[in-house]
Design an enzyme around this catalytic site. Structure first.
Site, PDB file in Angstrom:
ATOM      1  N   ARG A 156      11.597  -1.827  10.627  1.00 56.16           N
ATOM      2  CA  ARG A 156      10.561  -1.393  11.564  1.00 56.16           C
ATOM      3  C   ARG A 156      10.444  -2.350  12.733  1.00 56.16           C
ATOM      4  O   ARG A 156      10.531  -3.555  12.563  1.00 56.16           O
ATOM      5  CB  ARG A 156       9.219  -1.302  10.824  1.00 56.16           C
ATOM      6  CG  ARG A 156       9.019   0.033  10.147  1.00 56.16           C
ATOM      7  CD  ARG A 156       7.818   0.066   9.257  1.00 56.16           C
ATOM      8  NE  ARG A 156       6.577  -0.432   9.849  1.00 56.16           N
ATOM      9  CZ  ARG A 156       5.385  -0.294   9.277  1.00 56.16           C
ATOM     10  NH1 ARG A 156       5.283   0.323   8.105  1.00 56.16           N
ATOM     11  NH2 ARG A 156       4.307  -0.781   9.834  1.00 56.16           N
ATOM     12  N   ARG A 192      11.851  -6.338   4.692  1.00 52.47           N
ATOM     13  CA  ARG A 192      11.669  -4.903   4.426  1.00 52.47           C
ATOM     14  C   ARG A 192      12.635  -4.033   5.236  1.00 52.47           C
ATOM     15  O   ARG A 192      12.850  -4.246   6.420  1.00 52.47           O
ATOM     16  CB  ARG A 192      10.223  -4.518   4.779  1.00 52.47           C
ATOM     17  CG  ARG A 192       9.927  -3.050   4.644  1.00 52.47           C
ATOM     18  CD  ARG A 192       8.466  -2.786   4.532  1.00 52.47           C
ATOM     19  NE  ARG A 192       7.753  -2.868   5.798  1.00 52.47           N
ATOM     20  CZ  ARG A 192       6.467  -2.555   5.942  1.00 52.47           C
ATOM     21  NH1 ARG A 192       5.755  -2.175   4.895  1.00 52.47           N
ATOM     22  NH2 ARG A 192       5.884  -2.639   7.112  1.00 52.47           N
ATOM     23  N   LYS A 245       0.821  -1.218   0.000  1.00 51.00           N
ATOM     24  CA  LYS A 245       0.000   0.000   0.000  1.00 51.00           C
ATOM     25  C   LYS A 245       0.851   1.262   0.000  1.00 51.00           C
ATOM     26  O   LYS A 245       0.596   2.183  -0.755  1.00 51.00           O
ATOM     27  CB  LYS A 245      -0.929   0.047   1.234  1.00 51.00           C
ATOM     28  CG  LYS A 245      -1.898  -1.094   1.341  1.00 51.00           C
ATOM     29  CD  LYS A 245      -2.859  -0.896   2.504  1.00 51.00           C
ATOM     30  CE  LYS A 245      -2.207  -0.865   3.872  1.00 51.00           C
ATOM     31  NZ  LYS A 245      -1.508  -2.097   4.273  1.00 51.00           N
ATOM     32  N   ARG A 275      -0.321  -8.639  13.326  1.00 46.70           N
ATOM     33  CA  ARG A 275      -0.886  -7.596  12.447  1.00 46.70           C
ATOM     34  C   ARG A 275      -1.783  -8.211  11.385  1.00 46.70           C
ATOM     35  O   ARG A 275      -2.808  -7.644  11.012  1.00 46.70           O
ATOM     36  CB  ARG A 275       0.242  -6.784  11.802  1.00 46.70           C
ATOM     37  CG  ARG A 275       0.926  -5.867  12.817  1.00 46.70           C
ATOM     38  CD  ARG A 275       2.279  -5.394  12.344  1.00 46.70           C
ATOM     39  NE  ARG A 275       2.248  -4.604  11.150  1.00 46.70           N
ATOM     40  CZ  ARG A 275       3.253  -4.508  10.278  1.00 46.70           C
ATOM     41  NH1 ARG A 275       4.371  -5.168  10.482  1.00 46.70           N
ATOM     42  NH2 ARG A 275       3.146  -3.755   9.225  1.00 46.70           N
ATOM     43  N   ARG A 278      -9.230   1.505   9.069  1.00 44.75           N
ATOM     44  CA  ARG A 278      -8.878   0.119   9.407  1.00 44.75           C
ATOM     45  C   ARG A 278      -9.990  -0.565  10.184  1.00 44.75           C
ATOM     46  O   ARG A 278      -9.866  -1.746  10.485  1.00 44.75           O
ATOM     47  CB  ARG A 278      -7.611   0.118  10.256  1.00 44.75           C
ATOM     48  CG  ARG A 278      -6.331  -0.092   9.445  1.00 44.75           C
ATOM     49  CD  ARG A 278      -5.185   0.037  10.392  1.00 44.75           C
ATOM     50  NE  ARG A 278      -4.031  -0.721  10.072  1.00 44.75           N
ATOM     51  CZ  ARG A 278      -2.932  -0.196   9.512  1.00 44.75           C
ATOM     52  NH1 ARG A 278      -2.887   1.052   9.157  1.00 44.75           N
ATOM     53  NH2 ARG A 278      -1.880  -0.954   9.310  1.00 44.75           N
TER      54      ARG A 278
END
Ligand code: AMP
Length: 220
Positions: free
Chosen positions: A160, A127, A13, A171, A88
């Protein structure tokens, strides 16, 4: 142009929102980025938000909404936005409708980026991002040229806190329980399109633009 991107963590996203925002010349509004900014400044709000974010839980609606309203009131967001990470939950979706209707606007389109769970875990665990310019890297598929340094500005890349394996699973569960129902919410309003999120950055972008063009063509 007011676009919302929906999708699980790791669907791409953020990456796609940056590209779409450039293409349509509107700001990219990411509640995750806003929250990370607030956390970095070590404000009271930031401390409160961090405890939820570190666990992979959603930050309470009141806090996120307060920050979002401030962002949407800024001049550059008047002509539109590409929103990522909000809404969300169903109450957040209803609040967004209320905020926009107060200023005589509505969401033009919602794109749901669909990605298999296996790919999400692979992407998030690889990531890394640049704290200076925000560029993200996949350390397996598209690593930086120089070890863990941003190609654009040379800053050391960071990972992160919430991209740890146990938090990724949490998550993902939160997405399935709390965010997935939004697909039906927007489908029922006829403004949702599903886009496959596997593939190169440019392939996925073109799929998204194709859906938006098609939606715009049908509504005109
Ligand atoms: P993201 O960068 O969108 O993956 O968001 C990172 C984290 O910020 C999430 O796991 C949540 O803890 C928090 N967050 C971001 N957007 C929201 C939102 N709309 N509502 C609640 N929490 C959020």
């Amino acid at each position: 142009m007011r676009i919302v991107l929906l999708g699980p963590p790791g669907a791409g996203k953020g990456t796609q929102a940056v590209q779409l925002a450039e293409r349509f010349e509107v700001p990219h509004v990411s509640t995750g980025d806003i929250l990370r900014f607030v956390v970095a400044w070590q404000t009271d709000i930031g401390q409160r938000a961090k405890s939820y974010m570190d666990e992979g839980e959603l930050v309470p609606d009141d806090l996120v909404l307060e920050l979002l309203k401030i962002r949407l009131a800024q001049e550059d967001a008047r002509a539109g936005f590409v929103m990522d990470g909000f809404p969300r939950t169903l109450p957040q979706a209803e609040s967004l409708d209320d905020i926009l209707s107060e200023i005589g606007h509505k969401i033009d389109g919602v794109l749901y980026l669909e990605v298999p769970d296996e790919l999400i875990v692979l992407r998030l665990s690889a990531r890394a991002s640049c704290p200076t310019c925000g560029r993200t890297y996949n350390l397996h598929a598209s690593p930086p040229k120089d070890d863990m340094k941003c190609d654009r500005d040379g800053s050391p890349l960071i990972t992160r806190d919430d991209d740890r394996p146990e938090v990724i699973l949490q998550r993902l569960g939160v997405f399935k329980r709390q965010t997935h129902p939004l697909i039906k919410y927007y489908e029922d309003r006829g403004i949702l399109r599903t886009v496959q999120g596997a593939g190169s950055k440019d392939e996925v972008l073109e799929r998204m633009v194709g859906e938006l063009d098609d939606m715009a063509g049908r509504s005109s």
